[in-house]
Scaffold this active site. Structure first.
Site, PDB file in Angstrom:
ATOM      1  N   HIS A 167     -17.058  13.988   7.521  1.00 25.41           N
ATOM      2  CA  HIS A 167     -15.742  13.785   7.051  1.00 25.41           C
ATOM      3  C   HIS A 167     -15.125  14.868   6.332  1.00 25.41           C
ATOM      4  CE1 HIS A 167     -14.815   9.469   8.051  1.00 25.41           C
ATOM      5  NE2 HIS A 167     -16.424   9.522   8.080  1.00 25.41           N
ATOM      6  N   ASP A 181      -9.726  20.867   2.583  1.00 25.69           N
ATOM      7  CA  ASP A 181      -9.693  19.400   2.914  1.00 25.69           C
ATOM      8  C   ASP A 181     -10.257  19.315   4.148  1.00 25.69           C
ATOM      9  OD1 ASP A 181      -9.707  16.755   1.964  1.00 25.69           O
ATOM     10  OD2 ASP A 181      -7.772  16.813   1.155  1.00 25.69           O
TER      11      ASP A 181
HETATM   12  C1  GDG Z   1     -12.551  12.656   2.552  1.00 27.13           C
HETATM   13  C2  GDG Z   1     -12.137  14.114   2.883  1.00 27.13           C
HETATM   14  C3  GDG Z   1     -10.958  13.136   4.693  1.00 27.13           C
HETATM   15  C4  GDG Z   1      -5.642   7.916  -3.572  1.00 27.13           C
HETATM   16  N1  GDG Z   1      -5.341   7.539  -4.770  1.00 27.13           N
HETATM   17  C5  GDG Z   1      -5.312   6.230  -4.711  1.00 27.13           C
HETATM   18  C6  GDG Z   1      -5.724   6.005  -3.311  1.00 27.13           C
HETATM   19  N2  GDG Z   1      -5.804   6.951  -2.664  1.00 27.13           N
HETATM   20  C7  GDG Z   1      -6.421   7.112  -1.417  1.00 27.13           C
HETATM   21  C8  GDG Z   1      -5.649   7.620  -0.528  1.00 27.13           C
HETATM   22  C9  GDG Z   1      -6.471   7.977   0.611  1.00 27.13           C
HETATM   23  C10 GDG Z   1      -7.831   8.262   0.142  1.00 27.13           C
HETATM   24  O1  GDG Z   1      -7.481   7.561  -1.148  1.00 27.13           O
HETATM   25  C11 GDG Z   1      -8.024   9.798  -0.189  1.00 27.13           C
HETATM   26  O2  GDG Z   1      -8.380  10.489   1.129  1.00 27.13           O
HETATM   27  P1  GDG Z   1      -8.101  12.055   1.488  1.00 27.13           P
HETATM   28  O3  GDG Z   1      -8.258  12.220   2.983  1.00 27.13           O
HETATM   29  O4  GDG Z   1      -6.964  12.549   0.997  1.00 27.13           O
HETATM   30  O5  GDG Z   1      -9.340  12.610   0.753  1.00 27.13           O
HETATM   31  P2  GDG Z   1     -10.962  12.219   0.314  1.00 27.13           P
HETATM   32  O6  GDG Z   1     -11.156  11.193  -0.500  1.00 27.13           O
HETATM   33  O7  GDG Z   1     -11.395  13.509  -0.429  1.00 27.13           O
HETATM   34  O8  GDG Z   1     -11.649  11.935   1.664  1.00 27.13           O
HETATM   35  C12 GDG Z   1     -11.127  13.980   3.544  1.00 27.13           C
HETATM   36  C13 GDG Z   1     -11.367  11.711   4.396  1.00 27.13           C
HETATM   37  O9  GDG Z   1     -12.528  11.867   3.819  1.00 27.13           O
HETATM   38  C14 GDG Z   1     -11.358  10.675   5.633  1.00 27.13           C
HETATM   39  O10 GDG Z   1     -12.370  11.335   6.519  1.00 27.13           O
HETATM   40  O11 GDG Z   1      -9.406  13.112   5.039  1.00 27.13           O
HETATM   41  O12 GDG Z   1     -10.704  15.631   4.041  1.00 27.13           O
HETATM   42  O13 GDG Z   1     -12.222  15.030   1.735  1.00 27.13           O
HETATM   43  O14 GDG Z   1      -6.468   7.042   1.798  1.00 27.13           O
HETATM   44  O15 GDG Z   1      -4.611   6.535  -0.230  1.00 27.13           O
HETATM   45  N3  GDG Z   1      -5.777   4.633  -2.951  1.00 27.13           N
HETATM   46  C15 GDG Z   1      -5.731   3.851  -3.983  1.00 27.13           C
HETATM   47  N4  GDG Z   1      -5.048   4.299  -5.283  1.00 27.13           N
HETATM   48  C16 GDG Z   1      -4.956   5.348  -5.661  1.00 27.13           C
HETATM   49  O16 GDG Z   1      -4.733   5.561  -6.789  1.00 27.13           O
HETATM   50  N5  GDG Z   1      -5.682   2.284  -3.803  1.00 27.13           N
END
Ligand code: GDG
Length: 730
Positions: free
Chosen positions: A167, A374
């Site tokens: 990921h 990312d």
């Molecule tokens: C890893 C990789 C890759 C965020 N704040 C809140 C909240 N979120 C949710 C978002 C989103 C998720 O968390 C974050 O996902 P990301 O993809 O932006 O980043 P990582 O956590 O670093 O994820 C990344 C991912 O894995 C999937 O393969 O895209 O590159 O680093 O869904 O909505 N959700 C809630 N409250 C918040 O305050 N409920």
């Protein structure tokens, strides 16, 4: 324990276990991955992972309670002690791998305890998977915490179909090579049949590390490893599109949107949402926002940045320092530019309920997504999905995987704060029509490749990869086939044994000239035993020059075929083909020599009837480029149809077309007229023998890959062990 046809494995389970007021609480996490998995058609499945509570915080009875409760959710726990969580999760996973894979090499710490715990925990995961997977079921392993797992599982469940998805980014070789355990992790991953990455660049980096560090070769994303083909490919993860779209019509979300609109009346709302992580570029983003306020004073009191930072890895020191830094910067900017009625930045260090996140997305005029690195970044996709038919602008870092699918966003280099400020300025002035146009193109794309589609796509390819492995193993010589061969050998009164040398009787060595290429005493003795048996005729059929063969097999009663059949030695007398190759050599040698001087590690081997350019010791990427160049140039220069250019195992060989091992084998067969024929070889030149020998001959290919031979043995060792056994029979 029941066994399942599909086992999903990730560090954390989609159910989080915690203790409140002494009681165990089970909460579903609403992550996209969990939703994707629950939408899968494959019902016969289980999810293995850590439930989020340390094993030393649980009594034995509670562990049983956890297992029973989780079983109802289709989950199976791997219990980890707090010490293991510290060394494996906070340590190796997040203090070594995470920073390095996101190009923060100076934040990557190397400790022996981390690595020991990482291996130990990967083994614990393997124990759990082994206890609940069908022997030939499918296993899908997720992410950087479990990179050793596919390798361990392959040893224990040889027939399982194993997939791995990363990921986070896979860094370029220049960064990856800094990791002390770089080879071990690659080997761990290569236990899988399919390795998925978000984007093609990460797959390319991974392949390059395999070539450079393990000396493997790859063709169109496929790697040959340990007798299996490992496929790598890009599967960009999507989002649960409908979940975001549908949330917009929920009462609570509508209420939050109205509240946000009300509190930002007359102001533009810029939002950012991410885990508080140094890879997300939060300090750089704050600096860009400061520049916007400094350079464009007209936006003061007219714009507000709402920044949500979700607490993450709070036990790791780097994260604590980052939090302090962010809080100080926010106070400084608010102090410098804020007024009695207006604070430019609203900073929230908390995990918001899903509904509030969607409301923020929906209300925001601009989403500022500026990671330094990312893997994908889902926030960018979620923002686009949550706009539906309302305007909004996505500003997105070039360093995210998501940029490939969202080129209609305003793309920025997150390290260039001034240009990020310019992008904000651009976004705040963009016409509504233009905003809607860009959003609708991106929405169409996100709607068609959702997280559900992603999961199905990966699993379909995984099944196909597993099928291919089974297919490849179909020709692997079984114990009974081996016994049948031994029996046929024993009962035959006359036998012809035709053996290739390099790759069949001897593993490849770095240079064709190397002293190490010569047969060991043990091998010579074994061949001698075979040759002195009166019923046997032994022949070595090789591409090597006759001098080498003559020297290596002196004293053994063997028929020698050198240079793929250009030279033959029956009864101790060499004869050669009447082909004139001299003038070809004269013309082509300077061309090869030119490439040798430009390509460190390559060399020319000159034989009477062939010229060979060896590139085993050349840096792999360069070798491929040069090999293609050489072939192109040679094909242009060679005017005769009788001369061919052939690609072998890390060699390019130029030789007359009518000299090949197939003719040589047919001649041997005609000369010796034997009741039993055994022929073994490892590469494409040997395929000619397999083709031209009669169907009753026992033909064996050594090593992986497609073949015309009847059976396959995995290695030189397996081949020589078989011959060793035959050599002691009457
Ligand atoms: C890893 C990789 C890759 C965020 N704040 C809140 C909240 N979120 C949710 C978002 C989103 C998720 O968390 C974050 O996902 P990301 O993809 O932006 O980043 P990582 O956590 O670093 O994820 C990344 C991912 O894995 C999937 O393969 O895209 O590159 O680093 O869904 O909505 N959700 C809630 N409250 C918040 O305050 N409920």
């Amino acid at each position: 324990m029941p066994r399942y046809n599909l086992v999903i494995v990730s560090n954390r389970l989609p159910i989080n276990v915690s203790r409140k007021n002494g009681k165990l609480i089970f909460e579903e996490s609403a992550g996209g991955l969990a939703r994707a998995m629950s939408s899968l058609e494959q019902q016969d499945r289980i999810w293995v992972g850590w439930p989020g509570i340390a094993a030393d915080d649980l009594t034995e009875e509670e562990k049983v309670e956890v297992e029973t409760e989780l079983a109802a959710f289709g989950c199976y726990p791997v219990h980890l002690a707090s010490e293991q969580v510290e060394q494996f999760y906070e340590g190796y996973s997040n203090d070594t791998l995470w920073p390095l894979f996101h190009y923060f090499q100076s934040l990557s710490h190397h400790r022996d305890e981390y690595w020991a715990a990482y291996q130990e925990v990967n083994r614990l995961f393997a124990d759990a998977v082994e206890s609940c997977s069908e022997q030939s079921g499918s296993i899908w392993v997720h992410d950087y915490h479990l990179m050793m797992l596919p390798g361990i599982l392959r040893e224990r469940l040889a027939r399982a179909t194993i997939g791995f998805f990363l990921h986070i980014p896979f860094p370029s070789f220049e960064i990856y090579r800094l990791l002390p355990q770089r080879k071990e992790l690659l080997r761990g991953l290569l236990g899988a049949d399919l390795i998925g990455f978000h984007i093609y660049d990460y797959a390319r980096h991974f392949l390059s590390s395999c070539l450079r560090l393990l000396g493997l070769s790859s063709y169109q994303g496929l790697l040959e490893y340990d007798g299996r083909t490992v496929k790598t490919d890009a599967y960009p993860i999507g989002i649960d599109y409908d979940k975001f779209r549908n949330a917009l019509s929920e009462g609570s979300v509508k209420k939050s949107i109205s509240a946000l609109n009300e509190s930002h009346k007359g102001q533009k709302l810029i939002i950012s949402v991410d885990r508080l992580d140094y890879s997300k570029g939060i300090p750089e983003r704050l600096e860009a926002f400061r520049i916007l306020l400094a350079d464009y004073p007209q936006f003061r009191e007219k714009v507000r940045l709402v920044m949500v930072a979700v607490p993450s890895r709070t036990e790791v020191e780097t994260y604590q320092n980052l939090r302090d830094q962010i809080e100080q910067t926010v106070s400084r900017i608010n102090g410098e530019y804020g007024t009695v009625d207006w604070a430019p930045i609203s900073y929230q260090f908390q995990n918001l309920p899903f509904e509030e996140v969607v409301a923020l997305y929906a209300a925001a005029d601009v989403a500022l997504v500026t990671p330094i690195r990312d893997g994908m970044n889902l926030v960018a996709k979620e923002y686009v999905a949550s706009k539906q038919n309302k305007p909004g602008v996505l500003i997105l870092s070039e360093m995210t995987g998501a940029i490939d699918e969202l080129p209609e966003a305003l793309s920025i280099n997150p390290s260039d704060a001034k240009s990020v400020a310019e992008a904000m300025h651009h976004a705040l002035r963009m016409s509504k029509r233009e905003q809607l146009r860009r959003l609708s193109v991106m929405q169409r794309r996100l709607k068609s490749y959702t997280v559900q589609a992603w999961a199905n796509d990966f699993l379909q390819d995984l099944e196909a990869a597993g099928g291919k492995r089974e297919q490849q193993h179909k020709k692997r010589m079984t114990a009974s086939e081996r016994q049948a061969l031994v029996d046929a050998y024993r009962s035959a009164s006359s036998r012809l044994i035709i053996l290739d040398y390099d790759g069949t009787l001897k593993d490849f060595v770095p240079s064709p000239r190397a002293l190490m290429a010569q047969p060991s005493l043990k091998l010579r003795r074994m061949l001698k035993r075979l040759a002195t048996n009166d019923a046997n005729q032994l022949a070595i059929v090789s591409g090597r020059p006759r001098k080498a063969l003559e020297r290596w097999f002196r004293g053994i009663d063997v028929t020698l075929i050198a240079e793929h059949g250009a030279w033959t030695r029956y009864d101790g007398k060499w004869t050669h083909t009447d082909n004139d190759f001299k003038h070809v050599k004269k013309q082509l040698k300077p061309i090869l020599a030119k490439y040798v001087s430009r390509t460190a590690g390559s060399e020319i081997e000159e034989k009477d009837y062939s010229l060979v350019w060896h590139y085993r010791n050349v840096v792999p990427e360069l070798a491929y480029v040069r090999a293609a160049e050489i072939k192109r140039e040679l094909v242009e220069v060679i005017s005769s149809d009788e001369i061919g250019v052939f690609s072998g195992d890390k060699v390019i060989e130029i030789k007359p077309n009518d000299i090949n091992k197939g003719y040589a084998a047919s001649e041997l067969e005609a000369v010796y007229q034997s009741e039993f024929i055994l022929c073994a070889g490892d590469d494409y030149t040997d395929e000619d023998m397999f083709r031209d020998l009669p169907a009753e001959a026992y033909t064996i290919k050594v090593g992986p890959g497609d073949t015309r031979a009847h059976a396959q043995l995995a290695s030189v060792t397996e081949m020589t062990t078989l011959l060793e056994e035959l050599s002691y029979l009457e």
